[in-house]
Each structure stands twice: as structure tokens, then as C-alpha cells.
Design a protein around this motif. Structure first.
Motif, mmCIF file in Angstrom:
data_model
loop_
_atom_site.group_PDB
_atom_site.id
_atom_site.type_symbol
_atom_site.label_atom_id
_atom_site.label_comp_id
_atom_site.label_asym_id
_atom_site.label_seq_id
_atom_site.Cartn_x
_atom_site.Cartn_y
_atom_site.Cartn_z
ATOM 1 N N GLY A 138 0.797 -1.221 0.000
ATOM 2 C CA GLY A 138 0.000 0.000 0.000
ATOM 3 C C GLY A 138 0.825 1.265 0.000
ATOM 4 O O GLY A 138 0.290 2.359 0.163
ATOM 5 N N GLN A 139 2.166 1.141 -0.217
ATOM 6 C CA GLN A 139 3.073 2.283 -0.106
ATOM 7 C C GLN A 139 3.599 2.708 -1.481
ATOM 8 O O GLN A 139 4.073 1.895 -2.275
ATOM 9 C CB GLN A 139 4.250 1.934 0.799
ATOM 10 C CG GLN A 139 5.184 3.097 1.051
ATOM 11 C CD GLN A 139 6.245 2.776 2.083
ATOM 12 O OE1 GLN A 139 6.372 1.628 2.500
ATOM 13 N NE2 GLN A 139 6.999 3.765 2.507
ATOM 14 N N ASN A 161 -0.454 -1.227 -9.072
ATOM 15 C CA ASN A 161 -1.175 -0.536 -7.995
ATOM 16 C C ASN A 161 -2.183 -1.456 -7.318
ATOM 17 O O ASN A 161 -3.162 -0.998 -6.736
ATOM 18 C CB ASN A 161 -1.882 0.700 -8.554
ATOM 19 C CG ASN A 161 -2.211 1.727 -7.491
ATOM 20 O OD1 ASN A 161 -1.356 2.082 -6.697
ATOM 21 N ND2 ASN A 161 -3.436 2.208 -7.481
ATOM 22 N N ALA A 162 -1.935 -2.760 -7.380
ATOM 23 C CA ALA A 162 -2.885 -3.736 -6.851
ATOM 24 C C ALA A 162 -3.144 -3.558 -5.363
ATOM 25 O O ALA A 162 -4.236 -3.866 -4.882
ATOM 26 C CB ALA A 162 -2.381 -5.150 -7.123
ATOM 27 N N GLN A 163 -2.143 -3.055 -4.616
ATOM 28 C CA GLN A 163 -2.276 -2.983 -3.163
ATOM 29 C C GLN A 163 -2.404 -1.552 -2.645
ATOM 30 O O GLN A 163 -2.397 -1.351 -1.425
ATOM 31 C CB GLN A 163 -1.065 -3.656 -2.508
ATOM 32 C CG GLN A 163 -0.934 -5.131 -2.853
ATOM 33 C CD GLN A 163 0.176 -5.826 -2.082
ATOM 34 O OE1 GLN A 163 0.799 -5.269 -1.200
ATOM 35 N NE2 GLN A 163 0.422 -7.084 -2.417
ATOM 36 N N ALA A 164 -2.509 -0.568 -3.524
ATOM 37 C CA ALA A 164 -2.342 0.818 -3.056
ATOM 38 C C ALA A 164 -3.423 1.774 -3.539
ATOM 39 O O ALA A 164 -3.160 2.959 -3.713
ATOM 40 C CB ALA A 164 -0.967 1.334 -3.481
ATOM 41 N N GLN A 165 -4.653 1.304 -3.719
ATOM 42 C CA GLN A 165 -5.713 2.223 -4.157
ATOM 43 C C GLN A 165 -5.913 3.325 -3.122
ATOM 44 O O GLN A 165 -6.262 3.050 -1.981
ATOM 45 C CB GLN A 165 -7.038 1.485 -4.372
ATOM 46 C CG GLN A 165 -6.972 0.369 -5.382
ATOM 47 C CD GLN A 165 -6.847 -0.987 -4.735
ATOM 48 O OE1 GLN A 165 -6.404 -1.101 -3.606
ATOM 49 N NE2 GLN A 165 -7.240 -2.019 -5.450
ATOM 50 N N VAL A 284 -1.328 3.350 2.336
ATOM 51 C CA VAL A 284 -2.707 3.047 2.733
ATOM 52 C C VAL A 284 -2.824 1.689 3.430
ATOM 53 O O VAL A 284 -3.917 1.201 3.667
ATOM 54 C CB VAL A 284 -3.674 3.133 1.532
ATOM 55 C CG1 VAL A 284 -3.796 4.581 1.068
ATOM 56 C CG2 VAL A 284 -3.230 2.230 0.384
ATOM 57 N N PHE A 285 -1.702 1.064 3.743
ATOM 58 C CA PHE A 285 -1.627 -0.100 4.628
ATOM 59 C C PHE A 285 -2.604 -1.207 4.236
ATOM 60 O O PHE A 285 -3.372 -1.694 5.063
ATOM 61 C CB PHE A 285 -1.825 0.327 6.081
ATOM 62 C CG PHE A 285 -0.698 1.192 6.571
ATOM 63 C CD1 PHE A 285 0.474 0.617 7.005
ATOM 64 C CD2 PHE A 285 -0.812 2.575 6.540
ATOM 65 C CE1 PHE A 285 1.538 1.421 7.422
ATOM 66 C CE2 PHE A 285 0.235 3.377 6.955
ATOM 67 C CZ PHE A 285 1.411 2.803 7.402
ATOM 68 N N HIS A 286 -2.532 -1.607 2.976
ATOM 69 C CA HIS A 286 -3.199 -2.851 2.599
ATOM 70 C C HIS A 286 -2.657 -3.999 3.435
ATOM 71 O O HIS A 286 -3.395 -4.910 3.836
ATOM 72 C CB HIS A 286 -2.978 -3.119 1.105
ATOM 73 C CG HIS A 286 -3.427 -4.464 0.661
ATOM 74 N ND1 HIS A 286 -4.737 -4.875 0.737
ATOM 75 C CD2 HIS A 286 -2.733 -5.525 0.153
ATOM 76 C CE1 HIS A 286 -4.847 -6.107 0.284
ATOM 77 N NE2 HIS A 286 -3.641 -6.535 -0.058
ATOM 78 N N ILE A 287 -1.356 -3.939 3.707
ATOM 79 C CA ILE A 287 -0.684 -4.923 4.555
ATOM 80 C C ILE A 287 0.157 -4.164 5.573
ATOM 81 O O ILE A 287 0.816 -3.169 5.237
ATOM 82 C CB ILE A 287 0.221 -5.851 3.713
ATOM 83 C CG1 ILE A 287 -0.630 -6.765 2.810
ATOM 84 C CG2 ILE A 287 1.140 -6.688 4.603
ATOM 85 C CD1 ILE A 287 0.173 -7.522 1.767
#
Length: 366
Positions: A138-139, A161-165, A284-287
Motif C-alpha cells: 500500500g506504499q 497498484n494492486a495494493q495501493a488504491q 494506505v496499509f493494505h498490509i
């Protein structure tokens, strides 16, 4: 038990809106490439800040479509070298190799755990044709110096951008920073569908036109196929769900950032390393990843304390069986991350009590 990601709770708040949307679609009787997909493409392009958004089947397909489109435009060719982070989900590398391009793995930063501007700049050489930036966990991993160097050399920048919307770089969303970007809306993502779904965003009109055909059997007009395309389309129900959930994406991301700040401030353990974050708007801290030399026993300890965790990712990409030709290469930071990373719950449904429980559980580890 504090679950790692309770999708049933996250999605419950949208139940009535989703039911109304599904009923609307059923009454309309149009299920593929209809009004909901077109509306989502417009709304997501506006949110990300690009001229074009093309919905597709999943995040991997979005990456594959970008690379394939650049090949069809004659900008990339078989065997061209693409810089790829050594620490990433395997889809990033698969999209490169499935297009007969050559991945050049780049070891990540030991503090942020992602291959960002500094690492990519150091890896660029005269044979580099594209850079795949993965906004991991998310970064944001984009930077102006990298963009300038790539522009000078004619190197394409593609964002995974799979993890950072929703992540930002100097006020602009990731997914709008490079030449094109791939997005995944897998159910567990910050903006998640209720099935597989993905999209491509870009400001390149020519690239967008090629991808619009490619993802629909290579066809711009029914039964006329100008290229060898695939079937990778965003269906109406998933598009409608994404339109509903997009409205709350920023507020849910802000809650993730609040939780992450509490975790970083509260976790104090000599055997545990928390990520170093310089700007919370860029993440956005997906992980939420921790590093621990004794990861497996920490995971057992947290489970006994009622906290579910995950591991991202237990095998580095170059050590996967399908990439055994790269197994002798050394990427020590990526390899260390695969052995030490453990992901804590970090989602909007966590209460203050939950967050304090997680902090106390980590700090009590012996």
C-alpha cells in the motif's frame, strides 16, 4: 479472535446498496460491458486522475494487457528487460514473462521493504526498457528523479497498484504517476469486489485504444478482430459493487493509517521491526508488515493471544519453482523478508481495544 481481515463485516455495511444494485442489473438484463462498467470506469478514472480506465477480469490481466499492448504498439519487443522488485507477489513477474519479456529483479530497501526510486535508479542500465513499480503493502514507490531518468532514456514506467488504491505522492494518486497502471480489486484489497476484478489506468490514448480491444477478444467492433486478444472483462455486478465501495475508500484508508500509526508507536520489542514510514499519506496499509527472526514462534504466540496473522510472502519470487532459472541469483533483502515477514491485522473494523490488544500481544512475546 481478532481476524486478519473480516470481509463479512467490511461488506455488511454495503448490503442494502449492493442488493439494490444487483436488482437493478437483473431488471436491466445486461451483464457484460454495460452501463455499470462504463460508469465505474469514468468514476475510477476521475478518482485516480487519469483520462482512461479500462475494466478487466483481474489485476494480473491488467498487467498482462499493459505489457502486451506495448508490444503490439512496437514499443516493447521479445526479450526486452524489465526491472521487477524481488519482493512482490508473483503476478508482477508472471505478467512480464508471459509476454516473453525478461525480468531483472531488484532487491528492496531494508527499511520500507519495497524497491522504490533509489533501488530502481541504481538498477537501470542501457538495456532497461521498462520499470515495473510495485506499490507494495500500500506504499508509493514512485519518485520524480526516477521519472526524469526514465524519460531521458525512453524507459516506460508501469505501476502495479494492486495494493495501493488511494495512496498519494505529492497530492496525486498512485496509478496516475507512470505511463500506465494495473489495479486489482480482489476481495481483500482496500477497494475490493466480491470476486475477481481489475482495471488499467493511463493517459496514453493510443495505449488505451489497444487495451480496449485486447481485453475483448482483440475486437473494437463485434465480430471484427484486429489483434489476437483475450477475454478479460469487468462484469456489471462487480462494477456496481466497486462503484458503491469507492465512495468510502478514502475514509477507510484513513482508518487504516490511524491503526498503523498506533501500531508503530505502540510496538516496542527488541526482536520485532516495524516499518519506517516517512509520509503516511503515501501509504494506505493494505498490509502491515513486521519483521521478526523467530517469525513462526511469534505467529504461534499471537494466535494463542487470539490474533490472526498472515505471511507475505514466504518464498521470494526468484526462489519459486517456476522460476528455477533464477534460483542461483542472490537478493538477500528479499530472501530475509520471505523468512521474517509477518502481517498484523490493519483494517477499518478494528476498534481501539483491538489495536491495544494487538500491541500488548506483540510486546509480550518472549
Amino acid at each position: 479472535m481478532i481476524p486478519y481481515l473480516p470481509l463479512n463485516e467490511i461488506n455488511a455495511q454495503y448490503e442494502s446498496d449492493i442488493e439494490a444494485a444487483v436488482k437493478r442489473i437483473l431488471c436491466r438484463g445486461w451483464y457484460i460491458l454495460g452501463e455499470e462498467c462504463s460508469a465505474f470506469e469514468r468514476e475510477y478514472a476521475q478518482y485516480i486522475g487519469t483520462q482512461h480506465c479500462i475494466g478487466c477480469g483481474n489485476g494480473y490481466d491488467a498487467l498482462w494487457l499493459i505489457f502486451n499492448a506495448y508490444k503490439q504498439l512496437g514499443i516493447l519487443h521479445d526479450g526486452d528487460k524489465v526491472l521487477v522488485p524481488a519482493n512482490t507477489f508473483i503476478a508482477s513477474a508472471l505478467a512480464v514473462t508471459h509476454n516473453n519479456l525478461c525480468p531483472v529483479f531488484v532487491d528492496p530497501c531494508p527499511q520500507s521493504y519495497l524497491a522504490g526510486e533509489k533501488e530502481m535508479l541504481a538498477a537501470i542500465d542501457d538495456e532497461t526498457k521498462a520499470v515495473l513499480l510495485v506499490h507494495l503493502y500500500g506504499q508509493n514507490s514512485f519518485g520524480d528523479n526516477l521519472a526524469q531518468e526514465c524519460q531521458k532514456r525512453g524507459i516506460i514506467i508501469i505501476e502495479d497498484n494492486a495494493q495501493a488504491q488511494g495512496a498519494l505522492y505529492r497530492g496525486a494518486h498512485t496509478g496516475s504517476l507512470g505511463d500506465a497502471a494495473a489495479h486489482s480489486f480482489y476481495p481483500g484489497k482496500n477497494l475490493g469486489a466480491m470476486g475477481d476484478a481489475g482495471a488499467v489506468t493511463t493517459n496514453n490514448n493510443e495505449l488505451a485504444d489497444v487495451i480496449k480491444a485486447l481485453h475483448n477478444y482483440g475486437s473494437k467492433r463485434k465480430y471484427v478482430h484486429e489483434s489476437i486478444g483475450v477475454n478479460s472483462r469487468l462484469d456489471e455486478i462487480q462494477a456496481a459493487i466497486l462503484r458503491i465501495k469507492l465512495r468510502n475508500l478514502d475514509s477507510e484508508n484513513r482508518r487504516r493509517q490511524e491503526v498503523a500509526q498506533r501500531l508503530i508507536a505502540g510496538i516496542e520489542h527488541p526482536l520485532v521491526q516495524t516499518p519506517i514510514i516517512n509520509d503516511y499519506s503515501q501509504h494506505v496499509f493494505h498490509i502491515f508488515p513486521l519483521l521478526c527472526n523467530s517469525r513462526d514462534t511469534l505467529k504461534e504466540h499471537l494466535a494463542k493471544k487470539g490474533i490472526e496473522t498472515q505471511i507475505h510472502y514466504p518464498t521470494a519470487v526468484h526462489r519459486q519453482e517456476c522460476y528455477k532459472q533464477y534460483a542461483t541469483l542472490s537478493y538477500p533483502i528479499a530472501e530475509r523478508l520471505s523468512q521474517q515477514e509477518i502481517s498484523l491485522p490493519c483494517h477499518p473494523q478494528l476498534s481501539e481495544k483491538d489495536v491495544q490488544m494487538i500491541i500488548e500481544a506483540v510486546n509480550s512475546y518472549q
